[in-house]
Every structure is written in structure tokens, then in C-alpha cells.
Design a protein around this motif. Sequence first.
Motif, short mmCIF file in Angstrom:
data_model
loop_
_atom_site.label_atom_id
_atom_site.label_comp_id
_atom_site.label_asym_id
_atom_site.label_seq_id
_atom_site.Cartn_x
_atom_site.Cartn_y
_atom_site.Cartn_z
N VAL A 61 0.87 -1.52 0.13
CA VAL A 61 0.22 -0.04 -0.29
C VAL A 61 0.81 1.10 0.25
N ASP A 62 0.44 2.11 -1.08
CA ASP A 62 0.86 3.63 -1.18
C ASP A 62 2.76 3.21 -0.82
N GLU A 63 3.16 2.18 -1.92
CA GLU A 63 4.40 1.43 -2.35
C GLU A 63 4.50 1.32 -3.76
N PRO A 64 5.12 1.70 -4.14
CA PRO A 64 5.54 1.33 -6.06
C PRO A 64 6.28 0.00 -5.56
N VAL A 65 5.39 -0.99 -4.80
CA VAL A 65 6.50 -2.19 -4.96
C VAL A 65 4.88 -3.46 -5.14
N LEU A 66 5.74 -4.34 -5.73
CA LEU A 66 5.12 -5.91 -5.26
C LEU A 66 5.13 -7.03 -5.16
N HIS A 67 5.05 -7.09 -3.79
CA HIS A 67 6.30 -7.96 -2.73
C HIS A 67 6.07 -9.24 -2.90
N ILE A 68 6.81 -10.48 -3.20
CA ILE A 68 6.57 -12.04 -2.80
C ILE A 68 6.35 -12.40 -1.62
N SER A 69 5.28 -12.79 -1.04
CA SER A 69 4.70 -12.90 0.18
C SER A 69 4.86 -14.38 0.71
N SER A 70 5.53 -15.74 0.03
CA SER A 70 5.39 -16.83 -0.31
C SER A 70 5.62 -16.93 -1.96
N LEU A 71 7.04 -18.07 -1.92
CA LEU A 71 6.93 -18.60 -2.90
C LEU A 71 8.35 -20.17 -2.63
N CYS A 72 7.27 -21.30 -2.69
CA CYS A 72 8.02 -22.77 -2.46
C CYS A 72 7.71 -23.35 -3.50
N VAL A 73 8.49 -24.10 -3.85
CA VAL A 73 8.97 -25.54 -4.29
C VAL A 73 9.03 -26.75 -3.54
N VAL A 74 7.64 -27.58 -4.21
CA VAL A 74 8.03 -28.73 -3.20
C VAL A 74 9.06 -29.96 -3.55
N GLU A 75 9.60 -30.47 -2.79
CA GLU A 75 10.43 -31.05 -2.37
C GLU A 75 10.99 -32.21 -3.73
N LYS A 76 10.12 -32.53 -4.30
CA LYS A 76 10.14 -33.71 -4.61
C LYS A 76 10.67 -32.60 -6.54
N HIS A 77 9.72 -32.00 -6.73
CA HIS A 77 10.53 -30.82 -7.62
C HIS A 77 11.19 -29.79 -7.80
N ARG A 78 11.94 -29.61 -7.09
CA ARG A 78 13.32 -28.78 -7.47
C ARG A 78 14.16 -29.17 -7.10
N ASN A 79 14.94 -28.05 -8.05
CA ASN A 79 16.00 -28.59 -9.13
C ASN A 79 15.54 -28.21 -10.50
N LYS A 80 14.28 -27.81 -10.81
CA LYS A 80 13.84 -28.32 -11.87
C LYS A 80 13.75 -27.11 -13.10
N LYS A 81 14.36 -25.83 -12.14
CA LYS A 81 14.06 -24.41 -12.35
C LYS A 81 12.54 -23.72 -12.45
N ILE A 82 11.77 -24.53 -11.20
CA ILE A 82 10.17 -23.92 -11.04
C ILE A 82 10.70 -22.59 -11.01
N GLY A 83 10.98 -22.66 -9.20
CA GLY A 83 11.81 -21.32 -9.09
C GLY A 83 12.09 -20.11 -9.60
N ALA A 84 13.01 -20.37 -10.50
CA ALA A 84 13.47 -19.36 -11.84
C ALA A 84 12.69 -18.66 -12.27
N ALA A 85 11.40 -19.88 -12.93
CA ALA A 85 9.85 -19.27 -13.95
C ALA A 85 8.85 -18.99 -12.61
N LEU A 86 9.05 -18.89 -11.83
CA LEU A 86 7.57 -18.53 -10.93
C LEU A 86 8.69 -16.45 -10.58
#
Length: 120
Positions: free
Chosen positions: A68-93
Motif C-alpha cells: 500500500v502506498d508504495e510502488p512495490v509488488l512483494h512476494i509473500s510466499s514462494l515454495c517449490v515442493v521437494e520432489k520438484h526442486r532443481n528443475k528451474k520452477i523457482g526461477a520460472a516463478l
Amino acid sequence: MHNPLMLQQAGLVDEPVLQRLVKRYIEPWYGDQTLKVREWLEGKDGRTTYLYSVEDEIAAWLVLRPLVDEPVLHISSLCVVEKHRNKKIGAALLTFAANACIERERKFLSVTVAAENDYS
């Protein structure tokens, strides 16, 4: 060409699966998050929640919130489920979040990383 990876905006219908994932991946450090997940899905304070699926299975989630009142978009939560890690999903998000920041005419994208996120 069929793309097996899919990002969709989440809604209350997704609450049971998201609550289960949050219980496994976030609650061990931060305690009960039941109300927080409901706020994500209801869009409290402009939040938007996205689910990233791989072959009909939730592989990750992303929650964005405009400050609010700031030119910012905040990532409140980002999580990649364990079996899908190291597949560049986090980077895509992160790329998706950066593009959402531009589309929403925000100047900055912010994220807070907790020490608990070190899985090494």
C-alpha cells in the motif's frame, strides 16, 4: 506443442491441497498458517495466489501482494515442493513475478528470505 507445466490463479476450491502443502513446508518454522492461507486465497490486501502444476500435481505456489502506498509488488510466499526442486520452477516463478510487477505498473519487486530456507 503441449506444455505439461501450468501456472494458474488459485481460489478457495484449492484450499485443501494448499493447506496440506503449507502444513508440510511452512508450518514447521512458522506455526499454524490456516488463516494466512485463507487470506491468500481470498485476496486480502490485494494478494494473488498462483499454483504451479506439473502433470496435474501442485509443484509450487507463489503469493504476490502489492504494498500500500508504495510502488512495490512483494512476494509473500514462494515454495517449490521437494520432489520438484532443481528443475528451474523457482526461477520460472520469479520471472513470472517480475513480469507481474511490470504489468501492475510497480517499480520494485521485493522478497524476504528467511534463514530457515537453507536446505543444505
